[in-house]
Write a protein that holds these residues in place. Structure first.
Motif, PDB file in Angstrom:
ATOM      1  N   ASP A 159      29.090  10.591  59.612  1.00 38.29           N
ATOM      2  CA  ASP A 159      28.215  11.890  60.712  1.00 38.29           C
ATOM      3  C   ASP A 159      28.456  12.859  62.175  1.00 38.29           C
ATOM      4  N   ARG A 160      29.951  12.105  62.516  1.00 36.79           N
ATOM      5  CA  ARG A 160      30.334  13.271  62.955  1.00 36.79           C
ATOM      6  C   ARG A 160      31.393  13.482  62.593  1.00 36.79           C
ATOM      7  N   LEU A 161      32.082  13.742  60.944  1.00 44.22           N
ATOM      8  CA  LEU A 161      33.143  14.230  60.961  1.00 44.22           C
ATOM      9  C   LEU A 161      32.885  15.123  59.874  1.00 44.22           C
ATOM     10  N   ASP A 162      34.170  16.580  59.852  1.00 48.08           N
ATOM     11  CA  ASP A 162      33.461  17.373  58.623  1.00 48.08           C
ATOM     12  C   ASP A 162      33.722  17.233  57.859  1.00 48.08           C
ATOM     13  N   PHE A 163      32.833  17.093  56.206  1.00 47.14           N
ATOM     14  CA  PHE A 163      33.275  17.205  55.015  1.00 47.14           C
ATOM     15  C   PHE A 163      32.295  16.728  53.882  1.00 47.14           C
ATOM     16  N   GLU A 164      32.469  17.381  52.321  1.00 47.93           N
ATOM     17  CA  GLU A 164      32.251  17.821  51.753  1.00 47.93           C
ATOM     18  C   GLU A 164      31.939  17.215  50.440  1.00 47.93           C
ATOM     19  N   PRO A 165      31.615  15.830  49.470  1.00 51.31           N
ATOM     20  CA  PRO A 165      32.209  15.181  48.535  1.00 51.31           C
ATOM     21  C   PRO A 165      32.642  16.301  47.326  1.00 51.31           C
ATOM     22  N   VAL A 166      33.412  15.444  47.028  1.00 48.89           N
ATOM     23  CA  VAL A 166      34.587  16.244  45.809  1.00 48.89           C
ATOM     24  C   VAL A 166      34.014  15.869  44.175  1.00 48.89           C
ATOM     25  N   ILE A 167      33.590  17.126  44.175  1.00 46.44           N
ATOM     26  CA  ILE A 167      33.106  16.700  42.633  1.00 46.44           C
ATOM     27  C   ILE A 167      33.656  17.477  41.452  1.00 46.44           C
ATOM     28  N   ALA A 168      34.152  17.661  40.250  1.00 49.40           N
ATOM     29  CA  ALA A 168      34.501  17.598  38.825  1.00 49.40           C
ATOM     30  C   ALA A 168      33.187  17.163  37.807  1.00 49.40           C
ATOM     31  N   THR A 169      32.989  18.943  36.981  1.00 52.43           N
ATOM     32  CA  THR A 169      31.929  18.435  36.247  1.00 52.43           C
ATOM     33  C   THR A 169      32.666  17.794  34.564  1.00 52.43           C
ATOM     34  N   GLU A 170      33.735  18.016  34.418  1.00 54.36           N
ATOM     35  CA  GLU A 170      34.046  17.777  32.982  1.00 54.36           C
ATOM     36  C   GLU A 170      34.016  16.394  32.573  1.00 54.36           C
ATOM     37  N   SER A 171      33.754  15.496  33.601  1.00 58.23           N
ATOM     38  CA  SER A 171      33.791  14.315  33.620  1.00 58.23           C
ATOM     39  C   SER A 171      34.377  13.335  32.357  1.00 58.23           C
ATOM     40  N   ASP A 172      35.569  13.809  32.342  1.00 60.24           N
ATOM     41  CA  ASP A 172      36.863  12.686  31.213  1.00 60.24           C
ATOM     42  C   ASP A 172      37.673  12.236  32.352  1.00 60.24           C
ATOM     43  N   THR A 173      39.022  12.075  32.204  1.00 61.68           N
ATOM     44  CA  THR A 173      39.451  11.582  32.289  1.00 61.68           C
ATOM     45  C   THR A 173      40.645  12.262  33.030  1.00 61.68           C
TER      46      THR A 173
END
Lengths: 179, 391
Positions: free
Chosen positions: B261-275
């Protein structure tokens, strides 16, 4: 979490509520109320993720505890639903229709604890222990040490020490106080 | 895109859901991928039924590595369990140490020094980088790009050097123990870590150019193993597999532990959902870990204790209770369910590894209709480690 418990306590006959930490609580439910409770939690309260399903062997009380741990991602909270089963011929209703992954957990519990889940897919197939005919090994009455003595040859020259006694001898060679 | 053939050739399902496969018809063949096979992740196997070169059914088999950790722990004192938990996961052992330690501390009411929390976070991010580097090599190798694995092994080796100087060990660190961590950072660690991070970033750029922009890799990975976002809760999907499907599920942000909670980050996401999408999520997550390590070293307190005072660990009894502690490892949600009964031994320890759901139910679902040559790539894309299934 308190309001959730207050709301569900009467309709589902919940007991033994423990708020372990602000985002995790445990409750005990009777067998006939388990399925309605899980459905309610999944469909109406947001607990859509089955984190794990496992068993605890309370052999002194002659019962197994099944723990269904559910997670609500939107509100970042978890609820552990306990269910007590008699150890003798333990059998429980399958929940694989609610979460397909439950079938794997149930297959493992069948093998490791001997708890049956009639109707669960492939529940009687070997999972980890191929060809195991002994007592289900995660039961408390299965003695791993005795099994190791019987199944494996002892390595020559091997010494086994009791850690507490060994450390005491190292730290206090002249004796020291008793425990 | 991977081309799929007409599914009407495949066997009909019986009333109980199993497939009506007649092996004597000459139409189907049983094929075992594993337990000894270059295209398998660790000591597991997949029993494939194939029609031509396409899979019609796959069943995961585990048990080749079962050592009974959970049962062994019931015979050991709380401190004796500490050196064995890391053995449950070879490429990323530190999560076992953290989850076990945090569960024991919670039930025993032990307060961990703040500095230890920072060092724990540092260790977990270092382990994540190692795990991702190993994954990238494996994912590329599964599609025939062998050289990528050599580069990532080199980069991982540099991080293992940092682990060695910090913990004294390269693989099983046994560093995060109940009460805190075993030692403080050594002199000059920050500088050497920065050099390592720069080298890893450089290697990763090469990996990006030769793997992610490679026509062969794209041809085989794009469209392979599509995971519907609606399956995420149904199948217990977590980590990069969920984030690759566009579900921003990351325990570090959703239920921050240690100092996240004291670090700056956002979850990495993608939408294609393949390998391909899952590989890219992991590559970008790796870069985020590099950034997180820099943030940790810049912000962590340099003074203070790293270990709380424990009771006599040889006579340590913990009151009756139960808890669940989770963290976000490189493969998804890792958790320990610990039950104590007031004695000097755990009553029950249950390890929840992400592979438990990914490599069993999900893999068996995704593997249908996949070409045999893509089975290894699909399996690696779920980033599974069998010891988590058969603890």
């Amino acid at each position: 979490m308190e309001t959730l418990y207050a709301r569900l306590k009467e309709p589902f006959g919940l007991t033994d509520w423990v708020l372990q930490k602000p985002d995790l609580c445990f409750v005990t439910v009777a067998r006939e109320q388990l399925r309605p409770l899980l459905l309610h939690l999944r469909d109406l309260e947001g607990f859509t993720h089955l984190v794990l399903l496992t068993a605890v062997d309370w052999i002194e009380e002659d019962r197994f505890q099944l723990t269904y741990l559910l997670h609500d991602r939107a509100k970042a909270r978890d609820i552990g639903v306990r269910l007590m089963l008699p150890r003798e011929d333990a059998s429980m209703d399958s929940i694989h229709e609610l979460w397909p992954t439950a079938a794997t957990y149930q297959r493992e519990l069948r093998e490791m604890f001997g708890i049956d889940f009639p109707g669960s897919p492939r529940v009687n197939e070997d999972f980890i222990l191929e060809g195991w005919a002994d007592l289900p090994p995660y039961r408390r009455d299965f003695d791993t040490l005795q099994y190791a003595h019987e199944a494996y040859a002892e390595r020559a020259g091997r010494e086994t020490r009791d850690p507490a006694r060994h450390m005491k001898e190292q730290l206090y060679p002249d004796g020291g106080q008793d425990d | 895109m991977t081309e799929y053939s007409n599914r009407s050739q495949y066997p009909q399902a019986r009333a109980d859901g199993s497939l009506d496969i007649d092996l004597t018809s000459g139409k189907y063949l049983k094929l075992w991928q594993g337990p000894n096979h270059p295209g398998i992740t660790g000591n597991m196997s997949v029993e494939l039924t194939v029609c031509g070169d396409e899979v019609v059914e796959g069943k995961t088999h585990v048990g080749y590595l079962h050592r009974g950790f959970e049962k062994l722990m019931e015979r050991r004192t709380f401190i004796q369990c500490f050196p064995i938990v890391c053995r449950i996961c070879v490429p990323e052992p530190d999560f076992n140490e953290y989850c076990y330690a945090a569960a024991v501390e919670e039930l025993a009411g032990i307060e961990v020094p703040e500095k230890a929390d920072w060092i724990r976070t540092l260790i977990l991010e270092m382990g994540r980088i190692n795990s991702y580097l190993m994954y990238l090599g494996g994912q590329a190798g599964a599609f025939g790009l062998g050289v990528i694995g050599q580069w990532t092994t080199y980069a991982r080796d540099l991080m293992l050097d940092r682990f060695e100087e910090l913990t004294g060990a390269r693989i099983y660190h046994m560093f995060i123990m109940p009460g805190g961590v075993r030692d403080d950072l050594p002199e000059g660690f920050d500088q050497r870590m920065e050099e390592t991070l720069q080298e890893i970033e450089s290697t990763l750029q090469d990996v990006y150019d030769t793997m992610f922009r490679n026509a062969v890799f794209k041809k085989r990975a794009v469209g392979l193993g599509y995971v519907d976002p609606a399956w995420v809760d149904e199948y217990g999907i977590t980590g990069p597999v969920a984030r690759g499907a566009g579900v921003a599920k990351d325990v570090r942000r959703d239920q921050p532990y240690l100092v996240y909670d004291r670090l700056d980050f956002e979850p990495v996401i993608a939408t294609e959902s393949d390998t391909y999408a899952r590989a890219d999520v992991r590559r970008r997550d790796l870069l985020m870990s590099v950034d997180l390590i820099r943030q940790i070293l810049a912000r962590m307190p340099r003074q203070g204790e790293v270990m709380a005072t424990l009771p006599n660990v040889l006579h340590w009894k913990i009151p009756r209770g139960e808890t669940y502690v989770r963290g976000e490892c490189s493969r998804g949600e890792y958790g320990y369910y610990l039950v104590t009964d007031g004695s000097g031994y755990p009553r029950r320890v249950n390890v929840r590894g992400p592979s438990y759901t990914h490599a069993m139910t999900l893999l068996e679902k995704l593997i249908v209709n996949v070409n045999i040559s893509n089975v290894a790539g699909l399996m690696v894309s779920l980033h599974t480690y069998p010891p988590e299934i058969e603890r």
